[in-house]
Scaffold this motif. Structure first.
Motif, short mmCIF file in Angstrom:
data_model
loop_
_atom_site.label_atom_id
_atom_site.label_comp_id
_atom_site.label_asym_id
_atom_site.label_seq_id
_atom_site.Cartn_x
_atom_site.Cartn_y
_atom_site.Cartn_z
N TRP A 1 -1.58 -5.70 12.61
CA TRP A 1 -0.49 -5.18 11.77
C TRP A 1 -0.02 -3.84 12.33
O TRP A 1 -0.79 -2.93 12.56
CB TRP A 1 -0.98 -4.99 10.33
CG TRP A 1 0.04 -4.29 9.46
CD1 TRP A 1 1.37 -4.55 9.38
CD2 TRP A 1 -0.20 -3.23 8.53
NE1 TRP A 1 1.97 -3.72 8.46
CE2 TRP A 1 1.03 -2.89 7.93
CE3 TRP A 1 -1.35 -2.53 8.16
CZ2 TRP A 1 1.16 -1.89 6.97
CZ3 TRP A 1 -1.22 -1.53 7.20
CH2 TRP A 1 0.01 -1.23 6.61
N ILE A 2 1.30 -3.74 12.53
CA ILE A 2 1.92 -2.48 12.92
C ILE A 2 2.93 -2.12 11.84
O ILE A 2 3.91 -2.84 11.63
CB ILE A 2 2.63 -2.58 14.30
CG1 ILE A 2 1.61 -2.99 15.37
CG2 ILE A 2 3.29 -1.25 14.66
CD1 ILE A 2 2.24 -3.19 16.74
N PHE B 1 2.16 -8.97 12.49
CA PHE B 1 3.37 -8.60 11.75
C PHE B 1 3.66 -7.12 11.93
O PHE B 1 2.76 -6.29 11.99
CB PHE B 1 3.30 -9.01 10.28
CG PHE B 1 2.19 -8.41 9.46
CD1 PHE B 1 2.48 -7.59 8.37
CD2 PHE B 1 0.85 -8.70 9.74
CE1 PHE B 1 1.46 -7.06 7.60
CE2 PHE B 1 -0.16 -8.18 8.96
CZ PHE B 1 0.14 -7.35 7.89
N HIS B 2 4.92 -6.84 12.05
CA HIS B 2 5.40 -5.50 12.39
C HIS B 2 6.57 -5.15 11.47
O HIS B 2 7.51 -5.91 11.33
CB HIS B 2 5.84 -5.49 13.86
CG HIS B 2 6.38 -4.16 14.31
ND1 HIS B 2 7.23 -4.03 15.38
CD2 HIS B 2 6.21 -2.91 13.80
CE1 HIS B 2 7.55 -2.76 15.54
NE2 HIS B 2 6.94 -2.06 14.60
N VAL B 3 6.48 -3.98 10.84
CA VAL B 3 7.55 -3.49 9.96
C VAL B 3 7.95 -2.11 10.45
O VAL B 3 7.11 -1.25 10.65
CB VAL B 3 7.08 -3.40 8.49
CG1 VAL B 3 8.21 -2.87 7.61
CG2 VAL B 3 6.60 -4.74 8.00
N SER B 4 9.25 -1.89 10.66
CA SER B 4 9.70 -0.58 11.13
C SER B 4 11.04 -0.22 10.51
O SER B 4 11.80 -1.10 10.08
CB SER B 4 9.83 -0.57 12.65
OG SER B 4 10.86 -1.46 13.06
N CYS C 1 -1.50 0.82 12.71
CA CYS C 1 -1.64 -0.12 13.82
C CYS C 1 -3.09 -0.58 13.80
O CYS C 1 -3.98 0.09 14.32
CB CYS C 1 -1.28 0.55 15.15
SG CYS C 1 -1.39 -0.57 16.56
N ILE C 2 -3.33 -1.70 13.15
CA ILE C 2 -4.70 -2.15 12.86
C ILE C 2 -4.86 -3.60 13.29
O ILE C 2 -3.95 -4.42 13.10
CB ILE C 2 -4.99 -2.00 11.35
CG1 ILE C 2 -4.72 -0.56 10.91
CG2 ILE C 2 -6.43 -2.39 11.04
CD1 ILE C 2 -4.79 -0.37 9.42
N ARG C 3 -6.04 -3.93 13.81
CA ARG C 3 -6.30 -5.30 14.26
C ARG C 3 -7.56 -5.83 13.58
O ARG C 3 -8.52 -5.09 13.36
CB ARG C 3 -6.48 -5.35 15.77
CG ARG C 3 -6.66 -6.77 16.30
CD ARG C 3 -6.73 -6.82 17.80
NE ARG C 3 -6.83 -8.19 18.27
CZ ARG C 3 -6.94 -8.55 19.53
NH1 ARG C 3 -6.97 -7.61 20.48
NH2 ARG C 3 -7.02 -9.83 19.87
N GLY C 4 -7.50 -7.11 13.27
CA GLY C 4 -8.64 -7.77 12.64
C GLY C 4 -8.39 -7.98 11.16
O GLY C 4 -7.98 -7.07 10.44
N ALA C 5 -8.63 -9.21 10.70
CA ALA C 5 -8.32 -9.56 9.32
C ALA C 5 -9.05 -8.67 8.31
O ALA C 5 -8.48 -8.25 7.30
CB ALA C 5 -8.66 -11.03 9.06
N THR D 1 9.02 -8.25 12.19
CA THR D 1 8.68 -9.31 13.13
C THR D 1 7.36 -9.92 12.69
O THR D 1 6.37 -9.20 12.52
CB THR D 1 8.53 -8.78 14.56
OG1 THR D 1 9.73 -8.13 14.96
CG2 THR D 1 8.24 -9.92 15.53
N PHE D 2 7.36 -11.22 12.46
CA PHE D 2 6.14 -11.95 12.08
C PHE D 2 5.88 -13.02 13.14
O PHE D 2 6.80 -13.75 13.54
CB PHE D 2 6.32 -12.63 10.73
CG PHE D 2 6.07 -11.75 9.54
CD1 PHE D 2 5.26 -12.18 8.50
CD2 PHE D 2 6.64 -10.48 9.43
CE1 PHE D 2 5.01 -11.37 7.40
CE2 PHE D 2 6.41 -9.68 8.35
CZ PHE D 2 5.59 -10.12 7.32
#
Length: 268
Positions: A37-38, A121-124, A45-49, A106-107
């Motif tokens: 997730w960004i 997924f990215h939200v900006s 900016c994190i990775r891993g469920a 962006t998903f």
């Protein structure tokens, strides 16, 4: 393939709307174990469920509305679907407008065992160039600034000087009416009365547009007016205040206009 494209677009819509409606579970239950997730803010900016779920679960967001949106599948393979688009989110303010911001998204969905999982997924926020007359770089900042200016201009609070150098900060919504008492004033609130050493004329200048001067000795909060008849104004708790005969028609028009405007605000 077409079916999964439609599913990816619809899942994107559902996840976004449920998240901003205050229900993040719809997001969490669709995570791929390696989701990234960004976000739009620093440090998002994190990775891993597990880590992403923990972060999102502890986010404190007010309920927002999604006013407009547009999502489309911009690329796909046998097992990957990229959805991109934009959305306008914010808080509705009725007829006075809304506080909102446009965000780009962006998903990326990955198909596993005939089910789509959210892999990225990215939200900006879109970057806007500063114009010469602007103090803020983004429309959200500009909108918030204008809204705060409006709230300030409405004078939501009254700062009154009491006896013995006391200062009172009162919310306008807590004031029922103000009564002149010689050169002083009595501020009649919902739960108490306050004696101010300021004249009613001075207090009138500090009040917002919700207040009506119905008599040289009375200023009334329009939200607590319960009725009007010839030369008498009724306010909450059965209190009746006098209206000068010569100003009755003028005061009546102001009262009816204020009450009508308040009803419209409630309906919207």
């Amino acid at each position: 393939m077409i079916s999964f494209c439609n599913d990816a677009r619809e899942l994107t819509r559902q996840v976004i709307e449920e998240f901003f409606y205050g229900n993040p579970e719809k997001v969490l239950q669709n995570f791929h174990p390696d989701v990234t997730w960004i976000g739009a803010a620093n440090g998002q900016c994190i990775r891993g469920a597990e880590k992403v779920s923990q972060y999102i679960s502890h986010m404190e967001l007010p309920r927002c509305e999604v006013f407009q949106k547009e999502y489309q599948v911009v690329a796909h393979s046998d097992d990957m679907y990229v959805v991109a688009g934009w959305m306008e989110i914010g808080a509705s303010q009725g007829e006075s407008g809304k506080l909102s911001v446009v965000q780009r998204i962006t998903f990326i969905w990955k198909k596993e065992e005939d089910r789509l999982k959210l892999l990225h997924f990215h939200v900006s926020n879109p970057v806007e160039f500063q114009e010469n007359s602007e103090y803020f770089l983004r429309p959200a900042g500009k909108g918030t600034f204008e809204y705060v200016k409006k709230l300030y201009s409405q004078k939501r609070r009254l700062i009154a000087c009491g006896k013995h150098d006391q200062t009172y900060v009162l919310w306008n919504k807590d004031i029922v009416y103000i009564e002149a008492e010689n050169t002083n004033s009595v501020i009649h609130c919902l739960n108490r009365d306050i004696l101010s050493r300021e004249s009613i004329s001075i207090l009138e200048k500090k009040l917002g547009e919700d207040f009506i001067k119905t008599h040289r000795s009375f200023i009334v909060n329009s939200r607590y007016i319960t009725g009007i008849r010839r030369y008498q104004l009724a306010v909450r708790q059965g209190i009746e205040l006098p209206i000068p005969e010569k100003k009755y028609r003028e005061i009546k028009e102001k009262v009816l206009r204020a009450v009508s405007q308040r009803q419209n605000e409630v309906c919207t």
